[in-house]
Design a protein around this motif. Structure first.
Motif: not given
Length: 161
Positions: A118-137
């Protein structure tokens, strides 16, 4: 002295994870089955989903000797959005590869104070843009999947599990 500075700059740029932050250009990425849940003793909700793609992320992960996957989204009004993708459990069905994933929305990286649906719904004003990141130490991180959009509507329609 000038040559030493130039050589040192070149060597250090090779160690900088942002200098080699390459992107893959995967097409036909879909985020499906968005749900949320709450665990006793934890702050905020955990959002779970399936990431569906035509590309074998598990194979890329293993061949690249990566050690971790991150699911990162643009911050929302000073909140930190992070999670992971489970490429090791990837499944192939009808020509599509599906990996499960999750994310949380928290005040900071310590993830001590997080928010619920519910808090997230209220905060979102536009789409969240996300990504998948691969990595290593000891290797640079690499953005594998970029521009995954999560809408306010998809958050609103997510089911409790």
């Amino acid at each position: 002295m000038r040559n030493i500075v130039i050589i040192l700059s070149i060597l250090l740029s090779g160690c900088n994870p942002l200098a080699k932050n390459e992107k893959e250009n995967f097409k036909d990425i879909a985020l499906k089955n968005l749900t949320y849940s709450h665990m006793d003793g934890m702050s905020g909700d955990i959002f779970k989903f399936n990431l569906e793609t035509n590309d074998d992320l598990k194979n890329i992960y293993q061949n690249g000797n990566y050690e971790y996957t991150h699911f990162k989204c643009d911050n929302i009004k000073n909140y930190f959005v992070t999670g992971a993708i489970s490429v090791e459990g990837e499944k192939l069905k009808n020509g599509k590869y599906t990996s499960s994933g999750y994310f949380k929305v928290c005040e900071d990286e310590s993830m001590n104070v997080c928010i619920d649906k519910n808090q997230l719904e209220k905060l979102l004003t536009s789409n969240m843009s996300c990504r998948v990141v691969f990595g290593g130490l000891l290797q640079s991180s690499k953005i594998m999947v970029d521009n995954i959009l999560i809408s306010k509507e998809s958050i609103r329609k997510s089911n409790f599990q």
